[in-house]
Structures are given as C-alpha cells and as structure tokens.
Design a protein around this motif. Sequence first.
Motif, PDB file in Angstrom:
ATOM      1  N   ALA A  33       0.380  -1.281   0.081  1.00  0.00           N
ATOM      2  CA  ALA A  33      -0.231   0.595   0.070  1.00  0.00           C
ATOM      3  C   ALA A  33       0.937   1.323  -0.109  1.00  0.00           C
ATOM      4  O   ALA A  33       0.498   2.197  -0.243  1.00  0.00           O
ATOM      5  CB  ALA A  33      -1.113   0.065   0.966  1.00  0.00           C
ATOM      6  N   ALA A  34       2.283   1.397  -0.095  1.00  0.00           N
ATOM      7  CA  ALA A  34       3.294   2.051   0.177  1.00  0.00           C
ATOM      8  C   ALA A  34       2.919   2.377  -0.985  1.00  0.00           C
ATOM      9  O   ALA A  34       3.156   4.229  -1.227  1.00  0.00           O
ATOM     10  CB  ALA A  34       3.817   2.089   0.803  1.00  0.00           C
ATOM     11  N   LEU A  35       3.234   2.109  -2.286  1.00  0.00           N
ATOM     12  CA  LEU A  35       3.427   2.690  -3.455  1.00  0.00           C
ATOM     13  C   LEU A  35       2.353   3.687  -4.050  1.00  0.00           C
ATOM     14  O   LEU A  35       1.073   2.808  -4.518  1.00  0.00           O
ATOM     15  CB  LEU A  35       3.944   1.016  -4.911  1.00  0.00           C
ATOM     16  CG  LEU A  35       3.890   1.642  -5.444  1.00  0.00           C
ATOM     17  CD1 LEU A  35       5.805   2.661  -5.812  1.00  0.00           C
ATOM     18  CD2 LEU A  35       3.984  -0.081  -6.801  1.00  0.00           C
ATOM     19  N   THR A  36       2.460   4.765  -4.478  1.00  0.00           N
ATOM     20  CA  THR A  36       1.264   5.141  -4.661  1.00  0.00           C
ATOM     21  C   THR A  36       1.597   5.831  -6.732  1.00  0.00           C
ATOM     22  O   THR A  36       1.241   6.672  -7.034  1.00  0.00           O
ATOM     23  CB  THR A  36       1.149   6.362  -4.535  1.00  0.00           C
ATOM     24  OG1 THR A  36       2.298   7.414  -3.857  1.00  0.00           O
ATOM     25  CG2 THR A  36       0.637   6.418  -2.270  1.00  0.00           C
ATOM     26  N   ASP A  37       3.003   6.009  -6.495  1.00  0.00           N
ATOM     27  CA  ASP A  37       3.329   7.141  -7.325  1.00  0.00           C
ATOM     28  C   ASP A  37       4.501   6.678  -8.980  1.00  0.00           C
ATOM     29  O   ASP A  37       5.787   6.033  -8.642  1.00  0.00           O
ATOM     30  CB  ASP A  37       4.447   8.405  -7.766  1.00  0.00           C
ATOM     31  CG  ASP A  37       4.850   8.825  -8.379  1.00  0.00           C
ATOM     32  OD1 ASP A  37       4.545   8.859  -9.787  1.00  0.00           O
ATOM     33  OD2 ASP A  37       5.451  10.195  -8.360  1.00  0.00           O
ATOM     34  N   MET A  38       3.853   5.868 -10.163  1.00  0.00           N
ATOM     35  CA  MET A  38       5.083   5.186 -11.474  1.00  0.00           C
ATOM     36  C   MET A  38       5.153   6.128 -12.398  1.00  0.00           C
ATOM     37  O   MET A  38       4.981   5.481 -13.357  1.00  0.00           O
ATOM     38  CB  MET A  38       3.943   4.052 -11.337  1.00  0.00           C
ATOM     39  CG  MET A  38       3.802   2.608 -10.198  1.00  0.00           C
ATOM     40  SD  MET A  38       2.762   1.552 -10.306  1.00  0.00           S
ATOM     41  CE  MET A  38       4.327   0.586 -11.380  1.00  0.00           C
ATOM     42  N   ARG A  39       5.520   7.042 -11.960  1.00  0.00           N
ATOM     43  CA  ARG A  39       5.411   8.152 -13.409  1.00  0.00           C
ATOM     44  C   ARG A  39       6.552   8.273 -14.085  1.00  0.00           C
ATOM     45  O   ARG A  39       7.842   7.798 -13.465  1.00  0.00           O
ATOM     46  CB  ARG A  39       5.538   9.636 -12.577  1.00  0.00           C
ATOM     47  CG  ARG A  39       3.905  10.278 -12.783  1.00  0.00           C
ATOM     48  CD  ARG A  39       4.149  11.966 -11.562  1.00  0.00           C
ATOM     49  NE  ARG A  39       4.997  11.945 -10.747  1.00  0.00           N
ATOM     50  CZ  ARG A  39       5.656  12.022  -9.912  1.00  0.00           C
ATOM     51  NH1 ARG A  39       6.358  13.327 -11.082  1.00  0.00           N
ATOM     52  NH2 ARG A  39       6.696  12.297  -8.863  1.00  0.00           N
ATOM     53  N   TYR A  40       6.288   7.940 -15.577  1.00  0.00           N
ATOM     54  CA  TYR A  40       7.913   7.975 -15.976  1.00  0.00           C
ATOM     55  C   TYR A  40       9.037   6.633 -15.530  1.00  0.00           C
ATOM     56  O   TYR A  40       9.762   6.967 -16.259  1.00  0.00           O
ATOM     57  CB  TYR A  40       8.677   9.033 -15.673  1.00  0.00           C
ATOM     58  CG  TYR A  40       8.201  10.593 -16.979  1.00  0.00           C
ATOM     59  CD1 TYR A  40       8.639  10.758 -17.984  1.00  0.00           C
ATOM     60  CD2 TYR A  40       7.382  11.176 -15.421  1.00  0.00           C
ATOM     61  CE1 TYR A  40       8.186  11.679 -19.022  1.00  0.00           C
ATOM     62  CE2 TYR A  40       7.170  12.401 -16.387  1.00  0.00           C
ATOM     63  CZ  TYR A  40       7.773  12.520 -17.996  1.00  0.00           C
ATOM     64  OH  TYR A  40       6.781  14.348 -19.040  1.00  0.00           O
ATOM     65  N   MET A  41       7.975   6.470 -15.416  1.00  0.00           N
ATOM     66  CA  MET A  41       8.814   4.903 -14.888  1.00  0.00           C
ATOM     67  C   MET A  41       9.961   3.952 -15.763  1.00  0.00           C
ATOM     68  O   MET A  41      11.247   3.755 -15.862  1.00  0.00           O
ATOM     69  CB  MET A  41       8.114   3.449 -14.084  1.00  0.00           C
ATOM     70  CG  MET A  41       8.678   2.549 -13.591  1.00  0.00           C
ATOM     71  SD  MET A  41       7.602   1.357 -12.985  1.00  0.00           S
ATOM     72  CE  MET A  41       8.721  -0.180 -11.820  1.00  0.00           C
TER      73      MET A  41
END
Length: 203
Positions: A33-41
């Motif tokens: 649940a900590a993962l919120t942001d996957m921009r430009y991965m």
Amino acid sequence: TLKGDFSNVTTTAHMFRNCKALTEATLDGEFGAALTDMRYMFGACESLESISLSKDGDDSDVSLKGDFSKVKTLQDMFNGGCTSLKKVSLKDDFSSLTNIGSLFSNCAALEDVTLDGTFSSLTLLASLLKDKKNLETATIKGDFSKVTSLQDLFNGCSSLTSATIDADFTSLTNLQSTFYGCTALPSVALKGDLSNVTTTENM
C-alpha cells in the motif's frame, strides 16, 4: 531481475528512465500500500518490446507482481521514446488510479493494449490511444465506473482490427469520435451500462 520485499517502496517514478538498451526487466516481489507513484517509470526505454503489469505477469515481459491498489498516477509511464513497445497489459487492482495522462505518448509501435481490472477512480480514457497507427488489438474490461469520456480513444487507429470494450461505464456520457478513422475495423464489441451516454457524434 530484482527479487524481494518491496512493501515499503513509495515510488518507482523515473526508475528505468533513459535505459535505452533495456529490453526486459523483472521485479519479482510484493509491492504494498506504500506505492503511489509510477510516473515515467520506463520513459525513453526505446528498446522495450513487451510489458506486463500484472500480479501474474510472465517473466519474459517487464512484469510487476504485487498490489497496485494505492497507485495514483501512471502519468507518462512509457512516454519519451518507448518506440519499440508493442504490447502493454495493465491488469488487476488499480482502484486508486486517477492519472494516466500521456501514458502511451510517442509509443508509435503499439500493437496490442489490454486494460483489465479495477480502475474505479479513473475518470477519463479520452485520447489515450489516439493516432496509434500500428495498434491492431485493444481490450478494455473491468470497473471503469467513474469514466465519463471515451472521446477520441481510438481516433486515427487505422490498423485496428479488434476492439473489445466490456466494462462498467455507469458514468460514461461521451463516445464522440471514439472509433473515428478506424478504417480497418470490421466489427466492435461494446458492452456494459451505456444508459448515461449523451453523444455518439462521429463515433
């Protein structure tokens, strides 16, 4: 290959950006649940050819296995020159996802796209695959209950031969130009609750 416990990772933004020779990668472990942001991965990963974001993705693809239920943004995830990317599958629980802006920008080689799962916070799919000239197959299934517009979703996809849309679209109002310019498309499967649709102009 990265294996282990990723349950405390909060962001994978820019993780592989500009890895121009990367053809495959496997992140094998539990995201939480900590993962919120996957921009430009995978931004500008110009050699990538196949990606699967799925709890059960196969290891020959770029496979992320875990819980994506708190991820809020995939903005520009493949943007900036993923010019070899042909297949993308987003599956399972993306129930907090609100932003997929420019997700496939500059992915000119895309042939097959699948969105299959819980996308219950997403409000727009408009123009997501517009002008992807090589796109042949597209599947959209699952919970898209807050999406209001599919305008221009496949506009200009001149190679599209198979489009399946079978989802909860209870908030959908706009189908304008959804398939405009799909000159190779012989049939369309469009299922779900479309009772709130108000415009199909140039559909």
